[in-house]
Scaffold this motif. Structure first.
Motif, mmCIF file in Angstrom:
data_model
loop_
_atom_site.group_PDB
_atom_site.id
_atom_site.type_symbol
_atom_site.label_atom_id
_atom_site.label_comp_id
_atom_site.label_asym_id
_atom_site.label_seq_id
_atom_site.Cartn_x
_atom_site.Cartn_y
_atom_site.Cartn_z
ATOM 1 N N GLU A 156 44.112 35.878 23.298
ATOM 2 C CA GLU A 156 44.565 34.539 23.672
ATOM 3 C C GLU A 156 45.053 34.502 25.120
ATOM 4 O OE1 GLU A 156 47.377 33.628 20.582
ATOM 5 O OE2 GLU A 156 45.753 33.488 19.107
ATOM 6 N N GLU A 157 45.778 35.541 25.513
ATOM 7 C CA GLU A 157 46.270 35.585 26.899
ATOM 8 C C GLU A 157 45.107 35.596 27.877
ATOM 9 O OE1 GLU A 157 49.360 35.394 28.051
ATOM 10 O OE2 GLU A 157 48.824 35.730 30.150
ATOM 11 N N LEU A 158 44.090 36.428 27.603
ATOM 12 C CA LEU A 158 42.945 36.530 28.512
ATOM 13 C C LEU A 158 42.092 35.260 28.458
ATOM 14 C CD1 LEU A 158 42.065 40.271 27.903
ATOM 15 C CD2 LEU A 158 42.987 39.288 30.006
ATOM 16 N N GLN A 184 55.489 38.214 30.822
ATOM 17 C CA GLN A 184 56.265 37.568 29.735
ATOM 18 C C GLN A 184 57.210 38.571 29.076
ATOM 19 O OE1 GLN A 184 52.926 37.478 30.235
ATOM 20 N NE2 GLN A 184 51.916 36.081 28.825
ATOM 21 N N TRP A 210 52.730 42.975 31.049
ATOM 22 C CA TRP A 210 52.651 41.516 31.151
ATOM 23 C C TRP A 210 54.004 40.959 31.569
ATOM 24 C CZ3 TRP A 210 47.901 39.584 31.050
ATOM 25 C CH2 TRP A 210 46.896 40.310 30.392
ATOM 26 N N ARG A 244 43.777 32.804 30.648
ATOM 27 C CA ARG A 244 43.508 33.122 32.058
ATOM 28 C C ARG A 244 42.034 32.964 32.392
ATOM 29 N NH1 ARG A 244 47.635 37.257 34.302
ATOM 30 N NH2 ARG A 244 49.454 36.817 33.035
ATOM 31 N N VAL A 298 51.405 41.480 24.518
ATOM 32 C CA VAL A 298 51.589 40.470 25.559
ATOM 33 C C VAL A 298 52.916 39.740 25.375
ATOM 34 C CG1 VAL A 298 50.611 38.408 26.616
ATOM 35 C CG2 VAL A 298 49.088 40.164 25.673
ATOM 36 N N ARG A 299 53.210 39.387 24.120
ATOM 37 C CA ARG A 299 54.405 38.568 23.854
ATOM 38 C C ARG A 299 55.505 39.342 23.139
ATOM 39 N NH1 ARG A 299 50.223 34.462 22.758
ATOM 40 N NH2 ARG A 299 50.171 35.082 20.581
#
Lengths: 228, 179
Positions: free
Chosen positions: B127-129, A213, A211, B132, A188-189
């Motif tokens: 953490e992202e989910l 980001q 994603w 959201r 994700v990051r």
């Protein structure tokens, strides 16, 4: 005097060879990411699978690809991973069962192979030098055998030697394969090691992230949304 | 699911716990702890089924019927889909496979991140989910507090993803006509 001339001559040859390699390397790097002008009828496609979610994402892509264009399909997974190839075979069999492809037998459209892993989870970095060498030689053997026009992968460790070999075959002018890299949904990051390598060294012709980001951080990447 | 109102539980409500293909003893220990089981019971759950994988910690089995929490476990199953479907709450490791399989079934999910993993990129996805609002994120130590405070009504349904954008870009790059 004679010896000197020979030395000069040798240096010139070496210099010229180095220059040629550098020019070729620059040419290949610059050409990477350039779209193909006229499309071929179909492309020999290599799909690299991997446990830990990689295979599920790859198969979701295979599921929507045009089956008569991306054919034949070669699936490669790590030698320690027996589930992934099995899942790919199940998908190929279901495509035939549903009549999505006209062929009758999986063997006509898909092949399956395993590759030595460069590094097992938890393996020491010292012993991984030897195993990486072995994995690279195996990758070279497989790439020479398959000679794919298109490589699709999403970052399991096994894709590193295969993509590196593909790049060197490009530089050597032996075989031009397009590399499509889709960073895994779990990233994700930050990019994975494979992703970073393929992005930084322009090894991938197209680089996709799931994603937004990541796309901001790596502007050459295309944002494609979540696969899963 | 109001607290205290469920002294006699007539409806079976299963919590399914999965650690995936490896081992995650810290999670199995955590769900097997009395405070987590008490909290689940208080929230109206009646059964706990744990997939323990290659873990060495074996939870204590207890059968249902005597008006107490029932606990069962197994190591592996070729498909966890049926367990996910029959559960009212899923507590899972942070692997993307089980996360998306659960979310696509529309089941409430608590993801427990394994803090012992060396390359811990897994927490990124959870953490992202969680940001959201598709799931709750916890650690083995904080799981009981997450169960205590979670509001299942605050979760937003997850829209399953789509691989078509990738296929379209690949077609375009290779010069294949788009259909």
């Amino acid at each position: 005097m004679e010896e000197f001339r020979c030395g000069d001559c040798g240096a010139t040859i070496v210099g010229a060879a180095v220059a040629l390699v550098v020019i070729r390397l620059a040419f290949v790097t610059l050409c990477s990411g350039r779209p193909l002008g006229a499309a071929p009828q179909h492309v020999k496609t290599l799909i690299i699978l991997g446990s830990g979610g990689h295979t599920a994402e790859m198969l979701s892509i295979v599921n929507v690809l045009h089956k008569d264009r991306f054919v034949p399909r070669f699936y490669i997974a790590a030698a320690t991973d027996s589930m992934s190839l099995q899942k790919a075979r199940v998908l190929e069999e279901s495509l035939i069962a549903k009549g999505k492809i006209s062929n009758r037998k999986v063997e006509e459209v898909a092949r399956f192979a395993q590759i030595y892993r460069s590094r097992e989870v938890g393996q020491s970095y010292l012993t991984s030098i030897g195993t990486t060498l072995l994995a690279t030689l195996h990758a070279l053997w497989l790439m020479l055998k398959i000679r794919p026009q298109v490589i699709v992968c999403n970052g399991p460790g096994t894709c590193i030697p295969l993509c590196l070999v593909a790049f060197f075959l490009k530089v050597a002018g032996f075989k031009w394969s397009f590399i499509f890299y889709i960073e895994s949904i779990a990233r994700v990051r930050k990019l994975s090691l494979s992703g970073l390598l393929l992005y930084k060294f322009h090894l991938a012709d197209q680089f996709y992230v799931q994603w937004p980001q990541l796309q901001k951080k790596y502007p050459r990447a295309h944002f494609v949304g979540c696969l899963m | 699911m109001s607290e205290g109102a469920v002294d006699v539980k007539t409806v079976k409500k299963v919590v399914f716990v999965t650690v995936g293909t490896t081992c995650f003893d810290a999670l199995v220990k955590s769900v097997d702890s009395q405070r987590v089981k008490d909290e689940l019971w208080r929230r109206g759950y009646t059964n706990l089924v744990i997939q323990i994988g290659r873990g060495s910690y074996i939870p204590s089995k207890s059968s249902e019927g005597d008006g107490s929490f029932a606990v069962d476990y197994f190591t592996f199953s070729p498909s966890i889909a049926d367990y996910l479907r029959s559960a009212s709450l899923i507590i899972s490791h942070a692997g993307s496979g089980s996360i998306f399989e659960t979310l696509c079934l529309g089941k409430p999910l608590i993801v427990v991140v394994n803090e012992d993993l060396m390359d811990n990129h897994q927490s990124e996805l959870a953490e992202e989910l969680a940001d959201r609002k598709h799931l709750f994120c916890a650690s083995p130590q904080t799981l009981h507090r997450t169960i205590e405070s979670m509001d299942l009504g605050s979760l937003l349904p997850y829209q399953p993803g789509d691989a078509m954008p990738v296929a379209k870009l690949m077609n375009k790059f290779l010069g294949f006509p788009s259909e």
